[in-house]
Design an enzyme around this catalytic site. Structure first.
Site, short mmCIF file in Angstrom:
data_model
loop_
_atom_site.label_atom_id
_atom_site.label_comp_id
_atom_site.label_asym_id
_atom_site.label_seq_id
_atom_site.Cartn_x
_atom_site.Cartn_y
_atom_site.Cartn_z
CG ASP A 1 -2.18 0.88 0.90
OD1 ASP A 1 -2.13 1.69 -0.06
OD2 ASP A 1 -3.18 0.79 1.62
CE1 TYR A 2 0.76 7.62 -2.57
CE2 TYR A 2 2.04 8.02 -0.59
CZ TYR A 2 1.65 8.38 -1.87
OH TYR A 2 2.17 9.52 -2.43
#
Ligand code: BGC
Length: 717
Positions: free
Chosen positions: A262-263
């Site tokens: 994820d980010y």
């Protein structure tokens, strides 16, 4: 294109580049000044940028074409970039938010909305969508429940799978289709206290029987990618969790989906206290099986060093890069690097009339009528006062709709006026303090007060958890005012999570509309004036108070359960100050029609593991009003090696019944519907009693007991 040969031509540095995902502004010369700072902060040079493998987010076809062209001009091997974006509930035609879609209990709707999202988004040259979010959600304080399909693993699985099928359709190589990236692996929805990014600590049995199921169903539907979660699982951040990424995903599920962090979740491993530095993080990630790193640069900066030092086997890198190149090949990007991106297709397809029409149809099926004292449907002759923060607002798209423009939407006030409703008073006041005495006189002139209440769209979504989930800013005072004036009160709710509605239960009718998208208010109008009949059912329980959370229908029985017969006993699993049950339970949702269930029959009472059981039930529409009904089938496994839930949804069917019509609904069940998983993830079952329950919601059902024979318990061996 032979990707094995291509791999052989790449230097280690070029291979690692394929595992990096950057935002578009890194490539765009116009943004050079701004980019410089970001590049420095990511410690990545120009050469590194033009070796990276994929892009996060793109606004339109011309941007995509510009970035891809520039990249291909510079990149030595001409390996096209893959463009990924969050297309969550529509591109420019916005559909109901996922929790609303799940409320439709109509899987075809999930398929259809994903199809249209793919058709529209592909015109911008987007290849992968970060959807579906299959995270099981039991805690309405968590802002991301709006992106989820709720608290049931089966329902969330069915919807996640249909989204995958809708995006990928008949093959991701075709123009108009997207590859689906399931997220967030795993158990992100179990963050403690519903605080986003918080610790997750679930048992292996809860993991296999609850949390993992919907990701697995989406993977089985063919999803091409899997995104890791921000949280830890068993103490290890999901992004470097070998058990999840290798044992579960590769060994148990036999999936070759490309994994992506994820980010900047790989860099966050340092904050979790699970890596000494970015080099350590890169080491742990590649060993664990993370392929693409989104928005941080641990791989780019340290993987080569780790390989040169003999700490990481280059085979691990090659495996990951091959998966990425394979996905590019499967998407057809080596033949057509600009695949789909077309300004003409954009004009023709994006927000087309046909798509908007479907958005309204989907909205009609996604609203849930929570309460109705025969106040709804309204009659066009009635004089209406329309009040509340959503009376004049067009903000019906909800979170994660970044391409959707709310100025295209209509407010409720506009729709009421377009339909010549007699409005005695319209105001966007949020509470009684914002109304004058003159306003109250105008309200008095009405017959029905329609209150458009809710949470601002920014109160749910990522990083938007709340500890108090009542309506904000004392909106309940509007209900109290209208009731004190002896008006009938209809509440229309706009919100992204189950709310604590205990202080507005005085209203005569409550319609939960979540965020229904581009055509929300037109759909709401049709529903409240009876041009359409509500048919949504809750995919998540609504608590009576925040103190009950988590409160979900598929809970375990406990050793001291509260039953109808033991209410006076003290030592029970209960609260002193509130009932155990939620205010509105999973599966609840009213209709203007009334449905009767009768004649539940099953093909056999005793069965073995090879039996397919056939169940039938009659559903009668006792009213004259046609409508949809969601027939729900639950089971309870009374005897197992681990405690099993008091109820689990196993099947459902949404049917249409004309006035006074009866339909016989048939379900089939086999051992896989009745089995469970042990703590190693092995499917298992035990002899003994099961109860099958069929009804209109999870609480009112007709029941039948059946027995599984022929499997010996340990004490019998
Ligand atoms: C979210 C993901 C999303 C990603 C890329 C993250 O902050 O958790 O759901 O796909 O950003 O935008």
């Amino acid at each position: 294109m032979k990707i094995d040969n291509l791999l052989k031509q790449l230097t280690t540095k070029e291979k690692i580049g394929q595992l990096l995902q950057l935002a578009p502004f890194y490539f765009d010369i116009d943004l050079k000044a701004e980019v410089a700072g970001r590049i420095r902060s990511l410690n990545i040079d120009r050469e590194g940028i033009f070796m990276s493998g994929s892009v996060l987010g793109i606004s339109n076809a011309s941007e995509m074409i510009k970035v891809q062209q520039k990249y291909l001009d510079i990149n030595k091997h001409k390996i096209p970039l893959m463009f990924m974006a969050d297309i969550i509930h529509g591109y420019e035609t916005i559909f109901p938010v996922p929790i609303a879609l799940a409320s439709s209990f109509n899987p075809l709707i999930a398929f259809q909305t994903a199809r249209i999202s793919a058709i529209e988004a592909s015109t911008a040259g987007i290849h992968v969508t970060f959807s579906p979010m299959a995270d099981l959600s039991r805690d309405p304080r968590w802002g991301r429940v709006v992106e989820s399909f709720g608290e049931d693993p089966y329902l969330a699985g069915v919807f996640s799978a249909q989204m995958v099928k809708g995006y990928q359709n008949e093959g991701i190589e075709k123009i108009g289709n997207l590859a689906a990236c399931v997220k967030h692996f795993a158990a992100y929805g179990a963050s403690e206290a519903g605080r986003d990014y918080n610790t997750v600590d679930v048992s292996k049995t809860a993991l296999y029987n609850m949390y993992l199921k919907s990701y697995k169903t989406a993977i089985d539907a063919g999803a091409k990618m899997m995104m890791t979660a921000f949280n830890v699982l068993d103490g290890v951040p999901a992004t470097i969790n070998k058990y999840l990424l290798r044992t579960v995903l590769r060994d148990q599920w036999k999936s070759d989906a490309v994994t992506i962090s994820d980010y900047d979740s790989l860099k966050q491993v340092l904050d979790h206290g699970c890596a000494e530095n970015e080099k350590d993080a890169a080491y742990r990630a590649i060993q664990a099986g993370l392929d693409i790193e989104m928005a941080s640069v641990c791989y780019v900066n340290y993987l080569e060093e780790l390989i040169d030092e003999g700490i990481v086997d280059i085979k691990k890198l090659d495996e990951a890069v091959l998966r990425v190149l394979q996905l590019k090949k499967d998407l057809g990007l080596f033949e057509d690097s600009f695949k789909g991106a077309s300004i003409d297709r954009e004009k023709e397809l994006v927000r087309s009339k046909e798509h908007l029409k479907i958005s309204k149809k989907v909205a009609l099926e996604s609203a849930v009528l929570l309460k109705n004292e025969q106040t709804l449907p309204l009659n066009k002759k009635q004089k209406i006062a329309l009040i509340g923060p959503y009376a004049k607002s067009k903000s019906t798209n909800g979170p994660w709709s970044w391409h959707g423009k709310i100025e295209h939407n209509l407010s409720l006030e506009e729709v009421f006026s377009n339909n010549n409703i007699n409005l005695t008073f319209v105001s966007d006041a949020e509470n009684i303090d914002q109304l004058s005495q003159q306003n109250i006189t105008q309200i008095e002139a009405s017959e029905v007060v329609v209150l458009a209440l809710g949470e601002d769209a920014r109160l749910s979504g990522e990083a938007h958890s709340r500890s108090d989930i009542k309506l904000p800013n004392h909106q309940d005072t509007l209900v109290k005012l209208a009731r004190s004036l002896n008006k009938e009160v209809v509440v229309i709710l706009f919100n992204g999570r189950p709310l604590d509605l205990s202080n507005i239960m005085d209203s005569n009718a409550i319609l939960e509309t979540w965020f229904l998208g581009s055509r929300a208010t037109e759909a709401i109008f049709d529903l409240i004036y009876g041009h359409a009949n509500p048919s949504g059912k809750l995919p998540m329980s609504f608590p009576r108070t925040v103190g009950q959370i988590p409160v979900y229908y598929n809970h375990l029985n406990t050793g001291r359960p509260l039953t109808d017969n033991n209410q006076n006993y003290e030592y029970l699993s209960r609260f002193l100050d509130v009932e155990n049950t939620p205010l509105f339970s999973f599966g609840h949702g009213l209709s203007y029609a009334s449905f009767k269930y009768s004649d539940l029959e099953i093909s056999q009472i005793e069965f073995d593991i090879d039996t397919t059981l056939r169940l039938s039930i009659n559903v009668t529409n006792e009213s004259q009003i046609p409508g949809h009904e969601v027939v729900q089938l639950y089971i309870r496994d009374h005897v197992a090696k681990i405690s099993r839930p008091v109820k689990e949804l196993k099947k459902f069917k949404k049917i249409w019944l004309e006035g006074k019509q009866t339909q016989t609904v048939v379900f089939e069940l086999d051992i896989h519907d009745l089995s469970y998983f042990d703590s190693n993830g092995n499917e298992t079952y035990d002899s003994g009693k099961f109860t099958i329950m069929v009804g209109s919601n999870s609480q009112e059902t007709l029941n039948i007991d059946i027995w599984l024979k022929g499997v010996k318990h340990d004490y019998q061996k």
